[in-house]
Enzyme design. Structure first.
Site, PDB file in Angstrom:
ATOM      1  CB  THR A 476      -1.412  -1.493  -4.170  1.00  0.00           C
ATOM      2  OG1 THR A 476      -1.991  -2.425  -5.054  1.00  0.00           O
ATOM      3  CG2 THR A 476       0.239  -1.434  -4.471  1.00  0.00           C
ATOM      4  CB  ALA A 518      -4.346   3.042  -9.021  1.00  0.00           C
ATOM      5  CG  LEU A 638      -9.362   4.741  -8.060  1.00  0.00           C
ATOM      6  CD1 LEU A 638      -8.722   3.824  -8.462  1.00  0.00           C
ATOM      7  CD2 LEU A 638     -10.631   5.286  -8.570  1.00  0.00           C
ATOM      8  CE  LYS A 641     -10.222   2.355   6.520  1.00  0.00           C
ATOM      9  NZ  LYS A 641     -11.143   1.190   7.264  1.00  0.00           N
ATOM     10  CD  GLN A 646      -0.072   1.841  -1.934  1.00  0.00           C
ATOM     11  OE1 GLN A 646       0.936   2.256  -2.809  1.00  0.00           O
ATOM     12  NE2 GLN A 646       0.071   0.671  -1.188  1.00  0.00           N
ATOM     13  N   GLY A 710      -1.975   8.252  -9.329  1.00  0.00           N
ATOM     14  CA  GLY A 710      -1.204   7.134  -8.385  1.00  0.00           C
ATOM     15  C   GLY A 710      -0.666   7.713  -7.595  1.00  0.00           C
ATOM     16  N   GLY A 712       1.550   5.493  -5.433  1.00  0.00           N
ATOM     17  CA  GLY A 712       2.495   4.323  -4.755  1.00  0.00           C
ATOM     18  C   GLY A 712       3.708   4.860  -4.278  1.00  0.00           C
ATOM     19  CD  GLU A 713       6.565   4.070  -7.188  1.00  0.00           C
ATOM     20  OE1 GLU A 713       7.858   3.841  -6.972  1.00  0.00           O
ATOM     21  OE2 GLU A 713       6.183   3.101  -8.294  1.00  0.00           O
TER      22      GLU A 713
HETATM   23 MO1  MOS Z   1       7.782   0.261  -8.675  1.00  0.00          MO
HETATM   24  S1  MOS Z   1       9.594   0.689  -7.502  1.00  0.00           S
HETATM   25  O1  MOS Z   1       8.284   1.128 -10.113  1.00  0.00           O
HETATM   26  O2  MOS Z   1       7.893  -1.427  -9.056  1.00  0.00           O
END
Ligand code: MOS
Length: 746
Positions: A476, A518, A638, A641, A646, A710, A712-713
């Site tokens: 990440t 993060a 943060l 890039k 992500q 966050g 990531g998702e």
């Molecule tokens: Mo993430 S899919 O909650 O590891």
């Protein structure tokens, strides 16, 4: 005085060079002296019991050191449901440990571990094992198990209740001017990180060291310690490089403990790496699912009722479903809501977290239905979302800690050129291609850890700093952004800061799951580095030889490693001068952070808006995504890039979800049809359209000290719906299944 902050800069990855030059050593790269190699042998049948294992031939093969089966493997020390690991809860996949008896619950379940002096010899011996089975009928699909579905008390490792209701859905539907009832189906998905899961285990007396590809070293440590009956202090877990995960390395499956048991048996370090095929049966998957949405709205498009039911297979030993009814229950104002999960006991291993676990599928169903509603009422899809915007979390009535969703719609629409869209389906063309524009809302919860997150910061007399926390960086960019956080907190240039992680001997951080990494890691790192700075300033103002002697610590600031009076910058000295004068080689401080109690009075969510343009060839049924635009409000960014990377990765994953990724159970054999990257399609560069990302930074002082929500998702949430909605706009066809394939568009 102006200072350029390191936070927010598009700093290159600190580990990038190592990763692209081969300098990064992954868990299966560890070369330890006199190492042996273990392979898993999986069950060939999906259901039944082992009636015999003939090991004679395998035993006589060259180089074989041990063959572990249920007949000779010691029973594990703890009943798996009692093992605390992920956030202190029993985790799915840990409620079952293989090789304890003769029962087979799913195809691929480990029935033997073969250890030899080379990998090839272990594989060869594994192929010589003769395992006989008594096979019993299996259930591996929704269609086979529909009649036996049950409603679980809780799902998702016990985190989420099986039912959530508010208001009166029947009354809400009765008063609606428009009702839509639609069922969506989803193929199962598998994780395919570039690095398959692997563990290298070594014993030194009673001390175990594991190199493990994991999202949380403490989770591996606690799980393996409990399974083996060891105190956690006797288990050290290292995870310096992880080649992606997407959720499959969040739970601790059987292979790390099996590697440790094999190493103990043969008295040598043992490496156990899963094959690509075993990644389809050994680390969870996103389950096949069916979701039914019943929605009511008034003539202006305001929701009066939302019913959302999900049906999906789980294993024989866990009540698991990804929480598809989470964000979809919270994203719009709607008084009357009912969400119910139903499960089917199936002969598969337990499904697990997969990127945007739950939200990726649940928001596809909701956002496709919302597009349907907009179309039926003749309301612009963006306008329809704005009319249903909620200032509060509808489940609790709590205000959002911060939102930014309206700005996401507006800026995303502008950047995409949404106003060019003629709402009439099949109205845009490019040659013989049908062009469509679609959009959807994105949202992903901000999860806080329920235990303190810790870090440690150390400054050396040469003016460089290192900050340490146990967390691995599973791709990440966390190591990079934590150097930026450290630099700003200490007042040092980023080049003089370094992050160390991926080791249980460092201060504990929870497994980075649910886009929480993060936020929680930066909170711990920021706290530790700020404590260190305050300690150094306190030392300077009490040091009679310091130019800052006697100053108010609050009046001192630090820039480029030099402490100085904010109002009189010429008065000050460097950290290095202070340390040298006092014969100190280094100074260190710890930091600990837990979410503030006030956070329970807020709804916490990262919001976004997704836009997609598709081109459909009506003769060939081929849909291509031409452009994707995502606008997201992830709190503080943060690193511009890594945050963009992500989000872009999430959006492209959404493209895969929409058009490519699928696995199916062969109901006759109870096995996955696809078991390699050859048969399981993921987007490649040739599929990747232009992806534009707009970052809308909205301050949030509730979620954590730096206001990080966050990334990531959320990039995946809504992306598939935007594409499917664009396909509807292009073709006039509403496809309610994922992935959408050529056959669906002919
Ligand atoms: Mo993430 S899919 O909650 O590891």
């Amino acid at each position: 005085m102006t200072t350029t902050l390191a936070i927010g800069q598009p700093t290159n990855r600190v580990d990038g060079r190592h990763k692209v030059t081969g300098g990064a050593h992954y868990s299966a790269d560890m070369l330890l002296g006199s190492m042996a190699y273990a392979v898993l042998v999986g069950a060939r049948v999906p259901s039944g019991r082992i009636t015999g294992i003939d090991t004679d031939e395998a035993r006589q093969a060259g180089g074989v050191l041990a063959i572990l089966t249920h007949e000779n493997l010691p029973r594990i020390a703890a009943q798996p449901p009692l093992i605390p690991s992920l956030a202190g809860m029993p985790a799915p996949g840990q409620t079952f440990f293989p090789l304890q008896d003769e029962v087979v619950h799913y195809a691929g379940q480990p029935v033997a571990v073969v250890v030899a002096d080379t990998l090839e010899r272990a594989q060869h011996a594994g192929a010589l094992l003769r395992v006989s089975y008594e096979e019993t009928p299996s259930v591996t699909t929704i269609d086979q198990g529909r009649e036996e579905a049950y409603e679980p008390e809780a799902i998702f490792a016990g985190f989420v209740p099986g039912r959530n209701t508010r208001g009166d859905v029947d009354a809400g539907l009765a008063q609606a001017d428009v009702r839509i009832d639609a069922t969506y189906t989803f193929a199962a998905n598998n994780h395919n990180p570039i690095e398959p899961s692997a563990t290298t285990a070594a014993w030194d007396g009673d001390q175990l060291t594991l190199h493990d590809a994991t999202q949380g070293v403490a989770a591996t440590q606690l799980t393996v310690a409990a399974l083996l009956g060891l105190t956690p202090s006797k288990v050290r877990v290292l995870s310096h490089y992880v080649g992606g995960s997407f959720g499959c390395k969040a739970m601790i499956w059987a292979h790390p403990a099996l590697a440790a048991l094999a190493a103990r048996r043969v008295g040598r370090p043992v490496r156990l790496a899963l094959t690509r095929e075993q990644m389809f049966t050994s680390v969870g998957h996103r389950e096949e699912q069916e979701q039914r949405i019943t929605l009511g709205a008034d003539k202006e498009g305001r929701l009066t009722a939302l019913r959302h039911h999900k049906l999906s297979p789980t294993s024989h030993f866990d009540d698991w479903a990804e929480p598809s009814l989470g964000v979809a229950s919270q994203i719009y104002a709607c008084k009357n809501y009912e969400g119910i999960y139903r499960l089917i006991r199936a002969n598969t291993m337990t499904p697990t977290f997969m990127r945007a676990p739950g939200e990726a599928s649940g928001m596809f169903a909701l956002e496709s239905t919302m597009d349907d509603l907009a179309h039926q009422l003749g309301i612009d899809p963006v306008e329809l979302r704005l009319r249903n915007y909620s200032d509060t979390d509808p489940n609790t009535g709590n205000p959002w800690s911060s939102s930014g969703l309206r700005e996401c719609y507006q800026r995303g629409a502008e950047r995409f050129g949404w106003q060019r869209r003629n709402p009439e389906p099949r109205s845009h063309r490019d040659g013989n291609r049908l062009i469509g524009y679609g959009m959807a809302t994105a949202g992903y919860p901000v999860y806080g850890p329920n235990n303190p997150q810790r870090a440690r910061a150390r400054l050396y007399a040469d003016g460089t700093a290192v900050v340490q926390a146990a967390t691995p960086d599973f791709g990440t960019g966390v190591a990079t952004v934590m150097t930026q956080v450290t630099a700003d907190a200490l007042g040092l240039p980023v080049e003089r800061c370094r992050f160390e992680g991926g080791d249980t001997t460092l201060p504990t951080i929870a497994a980075a799951v649910g886009s929480s990494g993060a936020g929680m890691i930066s909170a711990a790192v920021h706290t530790a580095a700020s404590n260190l700075r305050d300690q150094l300033i306190a030392q300077a103002v009490t040091d009679t030889q310091s130019p800052l002697h006697g100053a108010d610590p609050g009046a001192v600031t630090v820039r480029d490693g030099r402490m100085m009076l904010r109002d009189a910058p010429e008065t000050g000295e460097s950290y290095g001068d202070l340390l040298h004068r006092n014969f100190l080689p280094d100074v260190e401080a710890a930091g600990s952070w837990s979410p503030s109690p006030q956070s329970t009075r807020y709804g916490m969510m990262t919001f976004g808006a997704q836009f997609a343009e598709v081109a459909v060839d009506p003769d060939l049924g081929v849909a291509r995504v031409r452009r994707m635009v995502g606008a997201f409000a992830p709190g503080r960014v943060l690193n511009a890039k890594t945050a963009r990377s992500q989000l872009m990765g999430g959006m492209l994953w959404g493209l895969g979800q929409a058009l490519l990724e699928a696995n199916f159970m062969d109901p006759r054999r109870g096995r996955w049809v696809a078991s390699s990257l050859g048969d399981y399609l993921v987007p490649v560069n040739a599929d990747a359209p232009e992806v534009e990302i707009d970052l809308i930074e909205v301050a949030d002082d509730v979620v954590n000290p730096l206001g990080v929500k966050g990334v990531g998702e959320v990039g995946q949430v809504g992306a598939a719906a935007a594409i499917a909605n664009a396909i509807h706009h292009a073709t006039g066809r509403r496809i309610r299944k994922l992935p959408i394939t050529i056959e669906d568009l002919l």
